[in-house]
Design an enzyme around this catalytic site. Sequence first.
Site, PDB file in Angstrom:
ATOM      1  N   ARG A  88      31.419  48.961  36.908  1.00 12.62           N
ATOM      2  CA  ARG A  88      31.080  50.291  37.505  1.00 12.62           C
ATOM      3  C   ARG A  88      29.737  50.574  36.508  1.00 12.62           C
ATOM      4  O   ARG A  88      29.483  50.321  35.421  1.00 12.62           O
ATOM      5  CB  ARG A  88      32.321  51.360  37.329  1.00 12.62           C
ATOM      6  CG  ARG A  88      33.354  51.004  38.172  1.00 12.62           C
ATOM      7  CD  ARG A  88      34.390  51.701  38.429  1.00 12.62           C
ATOM      8  NE  ARG A  88      35.615  51.457  37.585  1.00 12.62           N
ATOM      9  CZ  ARG A  88      36.693  52.108  37.751  1.00 12.62           C
ATOM     10  NH1 ARG A  88      37.135  52.863  38.540  1.00 12.62           N
ATOM     11  NH2 ARG A  88      37.678  51.726  36.682  1.00 12.62           N
ATOM     12  N   VAL A 116      53.193  45.669  42.242  1.00 12.83           N
ATOM     13  CA  VAL A 116      53.816  46.577  43.365  1.00 12.83           C
ATOM     14  C   VAL A 116      53.570  45.980  44.602  1.00 12.83           C
ATOM     15  O   VAL A 116      54.192  46.711  45.468  1.00 12.83           O
ATOM     16  CB  VAL A 116      53.013  48.019  43.228  1.00 12.83           C
ATOM     17  CG1 VAL A 116      53.431  48.795  42.049  1.00 12.83           C
ATOM     18  CG2 VAL A 116      51.541  47.876  43.431  1.00 12.83           C
ATOM     19  N   TYR A 144      39.189  47.565  50.055  1.00 10.73           N
ATOM     20  CA  TYR A 144      39.455  48.622  49.338  1.00 10.73           C
ATOM     21  C   TYR A 144      39.512  49.939  50.076  1.00 10.73           C
ATOM     22  O   TYR A 144      40.826  50.574  50.127  1.00 10.73           O
ATOM     23  CB  TYR A 144      38.483  49.107  48.095  1.00 10.73           C
ATOM     24  CG  TYR A 144      38.612  49.903  47.011  1.00 10.73           C
ATOM     25  CD1 TYR A 144      39.709  50.088  46.352  1.00 10.73           C
ATOM     26  CD2 TYR A 144      37.980  51.149  47.036  1.00 10.73           C
ATOM     27  CE1 TYR A 144      39.937  50.930  45.526  1.00 10.73           C
ATOM     28  CE2 TYR A 144      37.888  52.260  46.158  1.00 10.73           C
ATOM     29  CZ  TYR A 144      39.188  52.042  45.364  1.00 10.73           C
ATOM     30  OH  TYR A 144      39.140  52.843  44.469  1.00 10.73           O
ATOM     31  N   ALA A 170      47.110  57.847  44.830  1.00 10.75           N
ATOM     32  CA  ALA A 170      45.679  57.945  44.376  1.00 10.75           C
ATOM     33  C   ALA A 170      44.651  57.464  45.495  1.00 10.75           C
ATOM     34  O   ALA A 170      44.645  56.051  45.531  1.00 10.75           O
ATOM     35  CB  ALA A 170      45.534  57.046  43.058  1.00 10.75           C
ATOM     36  N   ASN A 175      51.084  45.454  36.412  1.00  7.67           N
ATOM     37  CA  ASN A 175      51.235  43.868  36.095  1.00  7.67           C
ATOM     38  C   ASN A 175      49.828  43.530  35.446  1.00  7.67           C
ATOM     39  O   ASN A 175      49.405  42.194  35.228  1.00  7.67           O
ATOM     40  CB  ASN A 175      50.978  43.326  37.619  1.00  7.67           C
ATOM     41  CG  ASN A 175      49.669  43.503  38.605  1.00  7.67           C
ATOM     42  OD1 ASN A 175      48.722  44.230  38.133  1.00  7.67           O
ATOM     43  ND2 ASN A 175      49.630  42.723  39.523  1.00  7.67           N
ATOM     44  N   GLY A 215      45.809  51.169  33.344  1.00  4.15           N
ATOM     45  CA  GLY A 215      44.334  51.440  33.863  1.00  4.15           C
ATOM     46  C   GLY A 215      43.849  52.295  33.291  1.00  4.15           C
ATOM     47  O   GLY A 215      44.580  53.139  32.423  1.00  4.15           O
TER      48      GLY A 215
HETATM   49  P1  NAD Z   1      41.878  50.464  36.767  1.00  2.00           P
HETATM   50  O1  NAD Z   1      41.261  48.993  37.226  1.00  2.00           O
HETATM   51  O2  NAD Z   1      41.455  50.859  35.301  1.00  2.00           O
HETATM   52  O3  NAD Z   1      43.287  50.620  36.768  1.00  2.00           O
HETATM   53  C1  NAD Z   1      44.179  50.233  37.795  1.00  2.00           C
HETATM   54  C2  NAD Z   1      45.486  49.528  37.225  1.00  2.00           C
HETATM   55  O4  NAD Z   1      46.177  49.117  38.402  1.00  2.00           O
HETATM   56  C3  NAD Z   1      45.422  48.309  36.343  1.00  2.00           C
HETATM   57  O5  NAD Z   1      46.022  48.902  35.207  1.00  2.00           O
HETATM   58  C4  NAD Z   1      45.872  47.445  36.994  1.00  2.00           C
HETATM   59  O6  NAD Z   1      46.596  46.384  36.143  1.00  2.00           O
HETATM   60  C5  NAD Z   1      46.809  47.851  37.849  1.00  2.00           C
HETATM   61  N1  NAD Z   1      47.324  47.126  39.205  1.00  2.00           N
HETATM   62  C6  NAD Z   1      46.510  46.379  40.048  1.00  2.00           C
HETATM   63  N2  NAD Z   1      47.207  45.877  41.008  1.00  2.00           N
HETATM   64  C7  NAD Z   1      48.237  46.224  40.364  1.00  2.00           C
HETATM   65  C8  NAD Z   1      49.779  45.638  41.214  1.00  2.00           C
HETATM   66  N3  NAD Z   1      49.641  44.982  42.273  1.00  2.00           N
HETATM   67  N4  NAD Z   1      50.515  45.939  40.573  1.00  2.00           N
HETATM   68  C9  NAD Z   1      51.022  46.795  39.400  1.00  2.00           C
HETATM   69  N5  NAD Z   1      49.607  46.985  38.972  1.00  2.00           N
HETATM   70  C10 NAD Z   1      48.435  46.809  39.492  1.00  2.00           C
HETATM   71  O7  NAD Z   1      41.379  51.352  37.724  1.00  2.00           O
HETATM   72  P2  NAD Z   1      41.280  53.153  37.694  1.00  2.00           P
HETATM   73  O8  NAD Z   1      39.843  53.490  37.660  1.00  2.00           O
HETATM   74  O9  NAD Z   1      42.081  53.592  36.611  1.00  2.00           O
HETATM   75  O10 NAD Z   1      41.928  53.603  39.153  1.00  2.00           O
HETATM   76  C11 NAD Z   1      43.136  53.927  39.220  1.00  2.00           C
HETATM   77  C12 NAD Z   1      43.507  54.310  40.726  1.00  2.00           C
HETATM   78  O11 NAD Z   1      42.611  55.532  40.791  1.00  2.00           O
HETATM   79  C13 NAD Z   1      43.243  53.342  41.647  1.00  2.00           C
HETATM   80  O12 NAD Z   1      44.265  53.254  42.554  1.00  2.00           O
HETATM   81  C14 NAD Z   1      41.851  53.838  42.263  1.00  2.00           C
HETATM   82  O13 NAD Z   1      41.805  53.247  43.629  1.00  2.00           O
HETATM   83  C15 NAD Z   1      41.959  55.269  42.191  1.00  2.00           C
HETATM   84  N6  NAD Z   1      40.460  55.679  42.051  1.00  2.00           N
HETATM   85  C16 NAD Z   1      39.837  55.683  40.830  1.00  2.00           C
HETATM   86  C17 NAD Z   1      38.393  56.293  40.741  1.00  2.00           C
HETATM   87  C18 NAD Z   1      37.710  56.127  39.680  1.00  2.00           C
HETATM   88  O14 NAD Z   1      36.379  56.431  39.710  1.00  2.00           O
HETATM   89  N7  NAD Z   1      38.066  55.659  38.394  1.00  2.00           N
HETATM   90  C19 NAD Z   1      38.037  56.544  41.905  1.00  2.00           C
HETATM   91  C20 NAD Z   1      38.680  56.900  43.078  1.00  2.00           C
HETATM   92  C21 NAD Z   1      39.943  56.519  43.129  1.00  2.00           C
HETATM   93  N1  UDP Z   2      25.279  50.341  40.296  1.00  2.00           N
HETATM   94  C1  UDP Z   2      23.957  49.973  39.521  1.00  2.00           C
HETATM   95  N2  UDP Z   2      24.085  49.107  38.819  1.00  2.00           N
HETATM   96  C2  UDP Z   2      25.223  48.636  37.841  1.00  2.00           C
HETATM   97  C3  UDP Z   2      26.431  49.170  38.707  1.00  2.00           C
HETATM   98  C4  UDP Z   2      26.588  49.904  39.878  1.00  2.00           C
HETATM   99  O1  UDP Z   2      22.848  50.519  39.891  1.00  2.00           O
HETATM  100  O2  UDP Z   2      25.234  48.096  36.894  1.00  2.00           O
HETATM  101  C5  UDP Z   2      25.211  51.191  41.570  1.00  2.00           C
HETATM  102  C6  UDP Z   2      25.980  50.827  42.717  1.00  2.00           C
HETATM  103  O3  UDP Z   2      25.151  49.946  43.468  1.00  2.00           O
HETATM  104  C7  UDP Z   2      26.272  52.276  43.309  1.00  2.00           C
HETATM  105  C8  UDP Z   2      26.335  53.188  42.053  1.00  2.00           C
HETATM  106  O4  UDP Z   2      25.706  52.617  40.977  1.00  2.00           O
HETATM  107  O5  UDP Z   2      25.307  52.744  44.116  1.00  2.00           O
HETATM  108  C9  UDP Z   2      27.967  53.619  41.504  1.00  2.00           C
HETATM  109  O6  UDP Z   2      28.494  52.274  41.495  1.00  2.00           O
HETATM  110  P1  UDP Z   2      29.862  52.012  40.991  1.00  2.00           P
HETATM  111  O7  UDP Z   2      30.280  50.571  41.028  1.00  2.00           O
HETATM  112  O8  UDP Z   2      30.117  52.670  39.736  1.00  2.00           O
HETATM  113  O9  UDP Z   2      30.844  52.867  42.049  1.00  2.00           O
HETATM  114  P2  UDP Z   2      30.906  52.973  43.708  1.00  2.00           P
HETATM  115  O10 UDP Z   2      30.432  54.441  43.699  1.00  2.00           O
HETATM  116  O11 UDP Z   2      29.873  51.981  44.396  1.00  2.00           O
HETATM  117  O12 UDP Z   2      32.354  52.732  44.049  1.00  2.00           O
END
Ligand code: NAD
Ligand code: UDP
Length: 324
Positions: free
Chosen positions: A186, A57, A145, A114, A32, A10
């Site tokens: 996002r 996982v 979530y 995370a 996965n 990811g």
């Molecule tokens: P992402 O979707 O890019 O990455 C998630 C990864 O997890 C993917 O590669 C996906 O294939 C893998 N995955 C999902 N379900 C799985 C499973 N059952 N088994 C094995 N692999 C699995 O998302 P990300 O932004 O990189 O987020 C990664 C982590 O960080 C997540 O746990 C997310 O909740 C946390 N997080 C991210 C943000 C953010 O802004 N990016 C914010 C808060 C928390």
């Molecule tokens: N959002 C938006 N336009 C988009 C995607 C998201 O206005 O095309 C808004 C969404 O409603 C939220 C904020 O942007 O208020 C951040 O959204 P995101 O999905 O990035 O993450 P969130 O903080 O909601 O997990």
Amino acid sequence: MRVLITGVAGFLGSHLADRFLAEGYRVVGADNFLTGSSGNLAHLERDGRFRLIEHDVSTPLSVDEALDGVLHFASPASPPDYLDLPIQTLDAGGLGARHTLDLALRHRARFLLASTSEVYGDPRVHPQAEDYWGHVNPVGPRSVYDEAKRYAEAMTMAYHRAHGLDTRIVRIFNTYGTRMRPHDGRVVSNFIVQGLRREPMTVYGDGSQTRSFCYVDDCVDGVFRLFESTRVDPVNIGNPEEVTVLELARMVMKETGSSRAPVFLPLPADDPGVRCPDIAVARRSLGWSPRIGLREGLRRTVRYFADLAAGANVRSRAMREVAS
Ligand code: NAD
Ligand code: UDP
């Protein structure tokens, strides 16, 4: 030293793998490919210090090599992803946490979860400090979530208290940057792709809701410092530079050179009205604070997506997504 990172294909997991490798660790990655991409790991294919296991996982996992750390990042993370994959999201957070905690226990390895600012829900306290318990709708669409992460935090603390497992919990606030999927839904990736394609940006609601966006390098630095620290209680990692969604749209319009007026679409259910991290704990206990401001981070991310669209980057699947 060797760590296992779940969700390694990811956005964050792949950057984290790079950071641990750069710090001299060996890395076993598990994924996965539910929302991840093998392209995020292409540069590690010939790195003998990295090994990939294709694994879900939500089923138990075992690793032959000795492990010093287990970092559980596997989970859909974009709201459209987790709304499309509600059961898989609950399982990645719930069963996934349980199985990765068991793995850490068997190896007597340090465990890092995370977690997310979503544990605060639609907050009534602003900015959010770690001692705020949150305001979450347990049966709303986002609960798959939020509640999975809250369960995972509770399970992590239970393993710490009941088994003496060495644990860490990072509550990550909105993070953006290179390797985001162009269409993961996002806001930052949506606005940048729309800006580059000269399409109107899709603002949900009236755009007055706020978020605080952290560039990926800063986030990964915070996670790495937390892993190496002794802090067991949760730590917020995010950039307190708070903007409204409409302000973000204007910034991305400027960086992409787009002059199309945004369109306003309905606000998703339970979309938090405000979000901003209080990072006093991270500053004090990790010596961490973000270094890359929103404008600079957006500039870097726009360049990344523009390169993908122009074909300068060979990761063809993502490239086709931007160009189509
Ligand atoms: P992402 O979707 O890019 O990455 C998630 C990864 O997890 C993917 O590669 C996906 O294939 C893998 N995955 C999902 N379900 C799985 C499973 N059952 N088994 C094995 N692999 C699995 O998302 P990300 O932004 O990189 O987020 C990664 C982590 O960080 C997540 O746990 C997310 O909740 C946390 N997080 C991210 C943000 C953010 O802004 N990016 C914010 C808060 C928390
Ligand atoms: N959002 C938006 N336009 C988009 C995607 C998201 O206005 O095309 C808004 C969404 O409603 C939220 C904020 O942007 O208020 C951040 O959204 P995101 O999905 O990035 O993450 P969130 O903080 O909601 O997990």
